[in-house]
Every structure is written in structure tokens, then in C-alpha cells.
Scaffold this active site. Sequence first.
Site, mmCIF file in Angstrom:
data_model
loop_
_atom_site.group_PDB
_atom_site.id
_atom_site.type_symbol
_atom_site.label_atom_id
_atom_site.label_comp_id
_atom_site.label_asym_id
_atom_site.label_seq_id
_atom_site.Cartn_x
_atom_site.Cartn_y
_atom_site.Cartn_z
ATOM 1 N N ARG A 1 -119.138 2.070 -57.275
ATOM 2 C CA ARG A 1 -120.027 1.625 -58.328
ATOM 3 C C ARG A 1 -120.457 2.850 -59.132
ATOM 4 O O ARG A 1 -120.368 3.972 -58.666
ATOM 5 C CB ARG A 1 -121.253 0.910 -57.748
ATOM 6 C CG ARG A 1 -120.919 -0.351 -56.953
ATOM 7 C CD ARG A 1 -122.185 -0.987 -56.402
ATOM 8 N NE ARG A 1 -121.903 -2.230 -55.695
ATOM 9 C CZ ARG A 1 -121.644 -2.320 -54.395
ATOM 10 N NH1 ARG A 1 -121.649 -1.211 -53.651
ATOM 11 N NH2 ARG A 1 -121.400 -3.482 -53.830
ATOM 12 N N ARG B 1 -113.946 -0.790 -61.566
ATOM 13 C CA ARG B 1 -114.075 -1.196 -60.163
ATOM 14 C C ARG B 1 -113.360 -2.524 -59.930
ATOM 15 O O ARG B 1 -112.686 -2.716 -58.917
ATOM 16 C CB ARG B 1 -115.550 -1.290 -59.797
ATOM 17 C CG ARG B 1 -115.857 -1.825 -58.399
ATOM 18 C CD ARG B 1 -117.352 -1.709 -58.146
ATOM 19 N NE ARG B 1 -117.820 -2.636 -57.137
ATOM 20 C CZ ARG B 1 -117.897 -2.374 -55.835
ATOM 21 N NH1 ARG B 1 -117.488 -1.197 -55.386
ATOM 22 N NH2 ARG B 1 -118.363 -3.274 -54.987
ATOM 23 N N HIS C 1 -118.711 -5.113 -50.030
ATOM 24 C CA HIS C 1 -119.255 -6.454 -50.218
ATOM 25 C C HIS C 1 -119.782 -7.008 -48.901
ATOM 26 O O HIS C 1 -119.119 -6.881 -47.866
ATOM 27 C CB HIS C 1 -118.185 -7.407 -50.767
ATOM 28 C CG HIS C 1 -117.829 -7.141 -52.188
ATOM 29 N ND1 HIS C 1 -116.648 -7.580 -52.756
ATOM 30 C CD2 HIS C 1 -118.494 -6.476 -53.171
ATOM 31 C CE1 HIS C 1 -116.611 -7.206 -54.022
ATOM 32 N NE2 HIS C 1 -117.705 -6.541 -54.294
ATOM 33 N N TYR D 1 -111.423 -11.955 -56.901
ATOM 34 C CA TYR D 1 -110.289 -11.237 -57.489
ATOM 35 C C TYR D 1 -108.967 -11.954 -57.247
ATOM 36 O O TYR D 1 -107.991 -11.687 -57.946
ATOM 37 C CB TYR D 1 -110.244 -9.817 -56.933
ATOM 38 C CG TYR D 1 -111.502 -9.037 -57.215
ATOM 39 C CD1 TYR D 1 -111.810 -8.631 -58.510
ATOM 40 C CD2 TYR D 1 -112.398 -8.733 -56.203
ATOM 41 C CE1 TYR D 1 -112.971 -7.929 -58.791
ATOM 42 C CE2 TYR D 1 -113.571 -8.027 -56.466
ATOM 43 C CZ TYR D 1 -113.847 -7.632 -57.749
ATOM 44 O OH TYR D 1 -115.003 -6.944 -58.017
ATOM 45 N N HIS E 1 -117.871 -0.958 -64.859
ATOM 46 C CA HIS E 1 -117.656 -1.870 -63.737
ATOM 47 C C HIS E 1 -116.293 -2.542 -63.826
ATOM 48 O O HIS E 1 -115.761 -2.994 -62.812
ATOM 49 C CB HIS E 1 -118.768 -2.919 -63.688
ATOM 50 C CG HIS E 1 -119.084 -3.383 -62.300
ATOM 51 N ND1 HIS E 1 -119.619 -2.560 -61.334
ATOM 52 C CD2 HIS E 1 -118.928 -4.593 -61.704
ATOM 53 C CE1 HIS E 1 -119.797 -3.231 -60.214
ATOM 54 N NE2 HIS E 1 -119.371 -4.461 -60.408
ATOM 55 N N LYS F 1 -125.228 -0.153 -52.422
ATOM 56 C CA LYS F 1 -125.984 -1.368 -52.704
ATOM 57 C C LYS F 1 -126.439 -2.007 -51.397
ATOM 58 O O LYS F 1 -125.649 -2.188 -50.479
ATOM 59 C CB LYS F 1 -125.120 -2.347 -53.502
ATOM 60 C CG LYS F 1 -125.888 -3.552 -54.022
ATOM 61 C CD LYS F 1 -125.011 -4.389 -54.925
ATOM 62 C CE LYS F 1 -125.778 -5.576 -55.505
ATOM 63 N NZ LYS F 1 -124.910 -6.392 -56.402
#
Length: 355
Positions: free
Chosen positions: A166, A300, A323, A332, A297, A191
Site C-alpha cells: 500500500r 497494487r 487481506h 481480482y 492503488h 492496515k
Amino acid sequence: MSAERPAIPARRAVFTEYAGRERGPITPTRSAPTRLLGMVRENLRLRRYSGRTSETYVAWIRRYVRFCDYRHPQACGAAEVRAFLRMLTTSARVSASTQNQALAALRFLYAVVLQAPLELAGDLPRARQPERLPSVLSRDEVRAVLTQMRGAPRLVAALLYGSGLRLMEACTLRVKDVDFSRGQITVRRGKGGKDRVTMLPASVAVLLRSHLVRVRSLHARDLATGRGAVALPDALGRRSPAEAEAFAWQWVFPARRCYCVPGGSQWRRHHIHPTAVQRAVTDAVRRSGITRRATCHTLRHSFATALLESGYDIRTIQELLGHSDVATTMRYTHVLQRGGLGVVSPADVGGGVLG
């Protein structure tokens, strides 16, 4: 809500008393934490919310107080919260994620700070967010974008695509977390406050080594002028103050200028600001001739999609991206389903209807 709006001086006085603005004299018996925004910040710090989340919550609570004509939130309730969120939806036309963010801030205010949970049953659910497919760039498009970039922003963008970082994870990367021998990068406090390990591309590692040579030279000059310190996490600065000047703790992408610590005489160097990278990427996309919108982003997203195209399993990609839920990574897979679930259009069968 239907009461007459008080005069501006009275509104400011009420907001100063309850929301923590430093206007007018403060009585000795009223300490800063008893003010509303001071209480909000204190509770956010106790629960270890990130700095950006804390400031976002404070901004939403301040905006809510202004919407309520600077009345104290204890004098308001679910009706005012509904009206505020309705205004965001109809007048301000904010996105669903922004509306949910405002609702989360107000729930925190009432449930945690004021200890008066809102009764928002039934007619005020969380806004339903539309299911959008992430925008991705091909390898050739990424190469075209990086070709238009220079300096540290180019290296940051290369890590976004090559390592799946990120933007803030790349900007706050420290020297000690780059392992050239193993070809990996350790992301600290990503995150959700989670650590993870991701890959260091060999092509980026060559340029990164040269970059760190320049960073070490810059750090040596800073030490010579008494400006070689860096901010350390938690209480490490008190336990081991010498670590603040160690090269291992320096930012991989330092800022151009130093700053003086408020209330002290120590000079430090901050990391590169994310907006500098964002502007560089935006300009590079425009100069490369790409007509689709692409941001930091997007790089990414392109990293994850490229790994799926290479045949890597979804769990591996989930760990590399950090994640919490594999459903987030599964988005994706839809990007790869070209042409409507991967089927061939009848217009393309037999050489195509257009010849």
C-alpha cells in the site's frame, strides 16, 4: 432541529466549551480531556486507533456538532444522526463508504465517549456499497508509467507494483525491514496493525541498493549537523534513545527537509509524503497516454492480477497483500474473466463478422 439558529458568537462559545476549540479563557477546573474532542482523542488513543483514523473520526464529529447548531451531542440523538446522514446522502452526495465512515465515527462518539449507544433500529442500516471491479494496468502499461517517473517516487511506485505494498506502507518503510539476502520486505504495522512479509523484486533491489547508498550519505550529513534522528514507534525512543540516530531505523524514502519536534529542540527527518508519490503517478499516467484512470492503488491491484495470471493460488496472494478475508482477494479473479466470464463472442468466431 427546528429551533432558531443562535447568533454566531453564541454558537462559537458553545462549540468552544464542548468541542475543544482553544478560544477564550479556560477555567482551571476544566482540564483539556474533559472537552468533547479531547475526550474523543483520548478514547481513540486508549484503543490504539491509527492516527489517520483518529483524525477522520474527529473531523466527522466536529462536522456533526456544526450540523446540530453547535449543540452538545448529549442533547441530540438518533433523530439528529439520521438527519445528518440523510444530508450527506442527498445534499453532499457522498459515497456509500464515506457515509459508513461517518456513521462509524458517530457510533464511537455515543457508545464509547458519551456511553449512550444510539438506538438506530431498522431504518438506518449501513449503506450498501456497490460491487466495483478494481482497475488494473497491464505490464506494458505499468512499464510506460514507470518510464515517465524519476527519483524516489519512481522507486515507491515500483514497490507498489512489484511487492503489492500500500502507498503508506511503502512511504513508511524503514531500512531494517528490507532484506536483500532473502529478497523480501517486512511490512510493519500495516492496515489493521498487522505485520507481514512480501517479496522484493530483483529488478527493484538493484535500484534500491543504489538509493540506500544515497540515503546513508544523507544520514551522515544529518548526523554531522545534529539532525540525524528519526521518530521511533511507541516507547522505544525513551528506552533506547540512541536508536533514533541508527541507520537501520531511518526511512528508506526520507523527505527532503527536516522538522523540529514541537516543544523541543530535536530535529528529525520525516518520510516522503504520500501526496508527492500520488502527484508523480498521476502526471506519469497522463504523459504515458493511458486513457483510463489509474492511481497508486491501481499498481497494487495490478500486482495481484498479474500474480493470478501467472497461476499463483489465491491464498498466497492473500498473504502477500495482507487481506484479512479471502473474499477481498477474490475480487481480482473477476478481472481475469474477460469478455463476459471468459466466453468467446460470436462476433469473433470464424474470422469475425467484420472480416
